[in-house]
Design a protein around this motif. Structure first.
Motif, mmCIF file in Angstrom:
data_model
loop_
_atom_site.group_PDB
_atom_site.id
_atom_site.type_symbol
_atom_site.label_atom_id
_atom_site.label_comp_id
_atom_site.label_asym_id
_atom_site.label_seq_id
_atom_site.Cartn_x
_atom_site.Cartn_y
_atom_site.Cartn_z
ATOM 1 N N MET A 221 39.156 116.037 5.512
ATOM 2 C CA MET A 221 39.876 116.684 4.430
ATOM 3 C C MET A 221 41.057 115.846 3.974
ATOM 4 O O MET A 221 41.362 115.821 2.802
ATOM 5 N N ARG A 222 41.699 115.170 4.905
ATOM 6 C CA ARG A 222 42.922 114.439 4.572
ATOM 7 C C ARG A 222 42.669 113.341 3.540
ATOM 8 O O ARG A 222 43.452 113.166 2.616
ATOM 9 N N HIS A 223 41.588 112.602 3.686
ATOM 10 C CA HIS A 223 41.382 111.427 2.836
ATOM 11 C C HIS A 223 40.385 111.653 1.702
ATOM 12 O O HIS A 223 40.374 110.885 0.750
ATOM 13 N N VAL A 224 39.538 112.680 1.794
ATOM 14 C CA VAL A 224 38.522 112.901 0.764
ATOM 15 C C VAL A 224 38.572 114.322 0.213
ATOM 16 O O VAL A 224 38.819 114.526 -0.965
ATOM 17 N N GLY A 225 38.304 115.298 1.064
ATOM 18 C CA GLY A 225 38.181 116.676 0.610
ATOM 19 C C GLY A 225 39.374 117.180 -0.172
ATOM 20 O O GLY A 225 39.235 117.854 -1.194
ATOM 21 N N SER A 226 40.571 116.845 0.291
ATOM 22 C CA SER A 226 41.780 117.318 -0.386
ATOM 23 C C SER A 226 41.912 116.734 -1.785
ATOM 24 O O SER A 226 42.576 117.318 -2.637
ATOM 25 N N LYS A 227 41.256 115.614 -2.031
ATOM 26 C CA LYS A 227 41.320 114.981 -3.346
ATOM 27 C C LYS A 227 40.196 115.459 -4.266
ATOM 28 O O LYS A 227 40.290 115.330 -5.475
ATOM 29 N N LEU A 228 39.130 115.994 -3.669
ATOM 30 C CA LEU A 228 37.994 116.446 -4.460
ATOM 31 C C LEU A 228 38.063 117.922 -4.831
ATOM 32 O O LEU A 228 37.594 118.326 -5.890
ATOM 33 N N LEU A 229 38.640 118.733 -3.956
ATOM 34 C CA LEU A 229 38.691 120.173 -4.198
ATOM 35 C C LEU A 229 39.869 120.553 -5.089
ATOM 36 O O LEU A 229 40.923 119.927 -5.038
ATOM 37 N N ARG A 230 39.658 121.596 -5.874
ATOM 38 C CA ARG A 230 40.761 122.156 -6.651
ATOM 39 C C ARG A 230 41.715 122.864 -5.686
ATOM 40 O O ARG A 230 41.284 123.357 -4.638
ATOM 41 N N PRO A 231 42.988 122.962 -6.004
ATOM 42 C CA PRO A 231 43.942 123.630 -5.112
ATOM 43 C C PRO A 231 43.524 125.052 -4.730
ATOM 44 O O PRO A 231 43.748 125.481 -3.602
ATOM 45 N N ASP A 232 42.900 125.785 -5.652
ATOM 46 C CA ASP A 232 42.499 127.157 -5.344
ATOM 47 C C ASP A 232 41.301 127.222 -4.396
ATOM 48 O O ASP A 232 40.975 128.289 -3.883
ATOM 49 N N GLN A 233 40.648 126.095 -4.129
ATOM 50 C CA GLN A 233 39.520 126.049 -3.209
ATOM 51 C C GLN A 233 39.953 125.713 -1.781
ATOM 52 O O GLN A 233 39.169 125.834 -0.853
ATOM 53 N N VAL A 234 41.192 125.285 -1.601
ATOM 54 C CA VAL A 234 41.690 124.861 -0.292
ATOM 55 C C VAL A 234 42.349 126.041 0.409
ATOM 56 O O VAL A 234 43.260 126.671 -0.129
ATOM 57 N N THR A 235 41.885 126.326 1.630
ATOM 58 C CA THR A 235 42.424 127.453 2.409
ATOM 59 C C THR A 235 43.376 126.995 3.502
ATOM 60 O O THR A 235 44.091 127.799 4.068
ATOM 61 N N GLY A 236 43.340 125.706 3.830
ATOM 62 C CA GLY A 236 44.145 125.201 4.943
ATOM 63 C C GLY A 236 43.395 125.231 6.260
ATOM 64 O O GLY A 236 43.898 124.777 7.275
ATOM 65 N N LYS A 237 42.191 125.761 6.261
ATOM 66 C CA LYS A 237 41.336 125.780 7.450
ATOM 67 C C LYS A 237 40.389 124.590 7.328
ATOM 68 O O LYS A 237 39.479 124.590 6.485
ATOM 69 N N ALA A 238 40.605 123.583 8.158
ATOM 70 C CA ALA A 238 39.925 122.291 8.012
ATOM 71 C C ALA A 238 38.403 122.398 7.977
ATOM 72 O O ALA A 238 37.758 121.790 7.112
ATOM 73 N N ILE A 239 37.807 123.136 8.883
ATOM 74 C CA ILE A 239 36.346 123.208 8.931
ATOM 75 C C ILE A 239 35.803 123.948 7.709
ATOM 76 O O ILE A 239 34.847 123.499 7.071
ATOM 77 N N ALA A 240 36.416 125.059 7.361
ATOM 78 C CA ALA A 240 35.969 125.816 6.188
ATOM 79 C C ALA A 240 36.146 125.000 4.913
ATOM 80 O O ALA A 240 35.252 124.979 4.054
ATOM 81 N N ASP A 241 37.274 124.310 4.785
ATOM 82 C CA ASP A 241 37.519 123.495 3.594
ATOM 83 C C ASP A 241 36.549 122.321 3.527
ATOM 84 O O ASP A 241 36.085 121.952 2.450
ATOM 85 N N THR A 242 36.232 121.730 4.667
ATOM 86 C CA THR A 242 35.258 120.638 4.699
ATOM 87 C C THR A 242 33.887 121.143 4.274
ATOM 88 O O THR A 242 33.193 120.495 3.484
ATOM 89 N N ALA A 243 33.488 122.302 4.769
ATOM 90 C CA ALA A 243 32.210 122.896 4.371
ATOM 91 C C ALA A 243 32.179 123.135 2.864
ATOM 92 O O ALA A 243 31.161 122.858 2.204
ATOM 93 N N THR A 244 33.275 123.578 2.305
ATOM 94 C CA THR A 244 33.358 123.786 0.858
ATOM 95 C C THR A 244 33.199 122.458 0.130
ATOM 96 O O THR A 244 32.424 122.348 -0.821
ATOM 97 N N ALA A 245 33.923 121.427 0.579
ATOM 98 C CA ALA A 245 33.846 120.111 -0.072
ATOM 99 C C ALA A 245 32.434 119.531 -0.027
ATOM 100 O O ALA A 245 32.039 118.793 -0.920
ATOM 101 N N LEU A 246 31.695 119.861 1.012
ATOM 102 C CA LEU A 246 30.343 119.328 1.156
ATOM 103 C C LEU A 246 29.302 120.117 0.369
ATOM 104 O O LEU A 246 28.163 119.661 0.241
ATOM 105 N N THR A 247 29.673 121.285 -0.166
ATOM 106 C CA THR A 247 28.661 122.128 -0.815
ATOM 107 C C THR A 247 28.921 122.456 -2.283
ATOM 108 O O THR A 247 27.980 122.799 -2.989
ATOM 109 N N VAL A 248 30.146 122.384 -2.753
ATOM 110 C CA VAL A 248 30.419 122.779 -4.138
ATOM 111 C C VAL A 248 30.246 121.604 -5.103
ATOM 112 O O VAL A 248 30.383 120.440 -4.721
ATOM 113 N N SER A 249 29.940 121.929 -6.334
ATOM 114 C CA SER A 249 29.875 120.907 -7.381
ATOM 115 C C SER A 249 31.284 120.519 -7.776
ATOM 116 O O SER A 249 32.166 121.375 -7.877
ATOM 117 N N MET A 250 31.482 119.230 -8.002
ATOM 118 C CA MET A 250 32.793 118.716 -8.379
ATOM 119 C C MET A 250 32.674 117.938 -9.679
ATOM 120 O O MET A 250 31.624 117.336 -9.942
#
Length: 131
Positions: free
Chosen positions: A1-30
């Motif tokens: 999340m630190r180097h990729v996911g946080s840059k790809l996800l919109r702020p409203d998609q980030v929960t602060g829970k690393a595993i959940a946020d990573t799962a989101t980054a790997l599955t949503v369209s960007m």
């Protein structure tokens, strides 16, 4: 999340829970720099502390090297030679999960991560390693 996911996800998609946020980054369209959108698929990504090199057409604001001028093998060697932890990712059409991710700390035991599969190899055996 630190180097990729946080840059790809919109702020409203980030929960602060690393595993959940990573799962989101790997599955949503960007959004892509081409104007369309796509989830992480059919591309490769080499992630290190200082640089992300990828064939994913991420928005330029992400700061990734999406130029296409660096070959995957060259980006892999550069990341591993830095001596810093890195992630070597190969995305297919199948969705990758957080369990598929692995951080490589040693070039002698590098791991290429892909959906449901990993390939472990010794990058120091590559002829390009000595260049």
């Amino acid at each position: 999340m630190r180097h990729v996911g946080s840059k790809l996800l919109r702020p409203d998609q980030v929960t602060g829970k690393a595993i959940a946020d990573t799962a989101t980054a790997l599955t949503v369209s960007m959004p892509l720099y081409t104007g369309s959108s796509l989830r992480l698929s059919s591309c490769w990504m080499i992630v290190s502390e200082s640089k992300v090199v990828t064939t994913f057409k991420a928005l330029h604001e992400c700061g990734f090297d999406t130029s296409g001028s660096t070959k995957q093998r060259d980006a892999t060697i550069a990341a591993l030679k830095s001596g810093k932890p890195s992630m070597l990712l190969q995305f297919s059409k199948a969705t990758m999960s957080p369990a598929d991710l692995f951080i490589t700390y040693d070039a002698r035991v590098a791991r290429l991560c892909s959906p449901g599969n990993t390939k472990t190899f010794d990058a120091t055996e590559w002829i390009e390693w000595t260049r």
